[in-house]
Write a protein that holds these residues in place. Structure first.
Motif, PDB file in Angstrom:
ATOM      1  N   UNK A  56       0.819  -1.225   0.000  1.00 20.37           N
ATOM      2  CA  UNK A  56       0.000   0.000   0.000  1.00 20.37           C
ATOM      3  C   UNK A  56       0.846   1.265   0.000  1.00 20.37           C
ATOM      4  N   UNK A  57       2.179   1.111   0.055  1.00 22.46           N
ATOM      5  CA  UNK A  57       3.061   2.276   0.043  1.00 22.46           C
ATOM      6  C   UNK A  57       3.182   2.964   1.387  1.00 22.46           C
ATOM      7  N   UNK A  58       2.778   2.298   2.468  1.00 21.25           N
ATOM      8  CA  UNK A  58       2.791   2.901   3.793  1.00 21.25           C
ATOM      9  C   UNK A  58       4.052   2.581   4.587  1.00 21.25           C
ATOM     10  N   UNK A  59       4.774   1.568   4.180  1.00 23.89           N
ATOM     11  CA  UNK A  59       5.975   1.135   4.899  1.00 23.89           C
ATOM     12  C   UNK A  59       7.006   0.638   3.899  1.00 23.89           C
ATOM     13  N   UNK A  60       8.240   0.587   4.350  1.00 21.92           N
ATOM     14  CA  UNK A  60       9.358   0.075   3.544  1.00 21.92           C
ATOM     15  C   UNK A  60      10.285  -0.711   4.455  1.00 21.92           C
ATOM     16  N   UNK A  61      11.198  -1.414   3.832  1.00 22.35           N
ATOM     17  CA  UNK A  61      12.198  -2.155   4.581  1.00 22.35           C
ATOM     18  C   UNK A  61      13.433  -2.330   3.714  1.00 22.35           C
TER      19      UNK A  61
END
Length: 125
Positions: A56-61
């Motif tokens: 959803x484009x709300x988090x990254x890693x």
């Protein structure tokens, strides 16, 4: 089709617990999640929730760390009881669970539990 769940909210709130601009390793996220819910994620809860948030484009890693994106910050700032409604406005989650290296989650959980035990067994201040 899947729906956003309370576990997705838990993972998002955990990422917010890194103070929104910090990247955090998995062991720290497990600890923050435990502080928030008084429970430790199991691997499938974390990997599914992160997968949905990343899609959803709300988090990254990357490089063993996890963080909120600019788009994830406003959603995470909602009152806890309104986060799920905010996620549902994005449509159905389309993520797939993250793939962790074999044993990665278990090692991170043991790291967290070891640090917590050392803290609890340490000298009183």
């Amino acid at each position: 089709m899947s729906e956003w769940t309370g576990t997705d909210v838990w993972v998002l709130r955990t990422l917010k617990g890194t103070h929104n601009e910090n990247r955090a390793p998995l062991a720290d996220l497990i600890g923050i999640g435990d502080f928030i819910e008084r429970a430790v994620f199991d691997e499938s809860e974390f990997t599914r929730g992160m997968g949905n948030l990343v899609a959803a484009g709300l988090a990254e890693f990357g490089d063993g760390e996890y963080w909120l994106t600019e788009a994830g910050r406003p959603v995470s700032e909602r009152r806890t009881d309104r986060i799920l409604a905010g996620l549902r406005k994005l449509g159905r989650p389309s993520g797939t669970p993250l793939s962790l290296a074999p044993g990665e989650f278990d090692r991170a959980e043991q790291d967290y539990r070891g640090r917590m035990a050392a803290y609890l067994d340490g000298p009183a201040n």
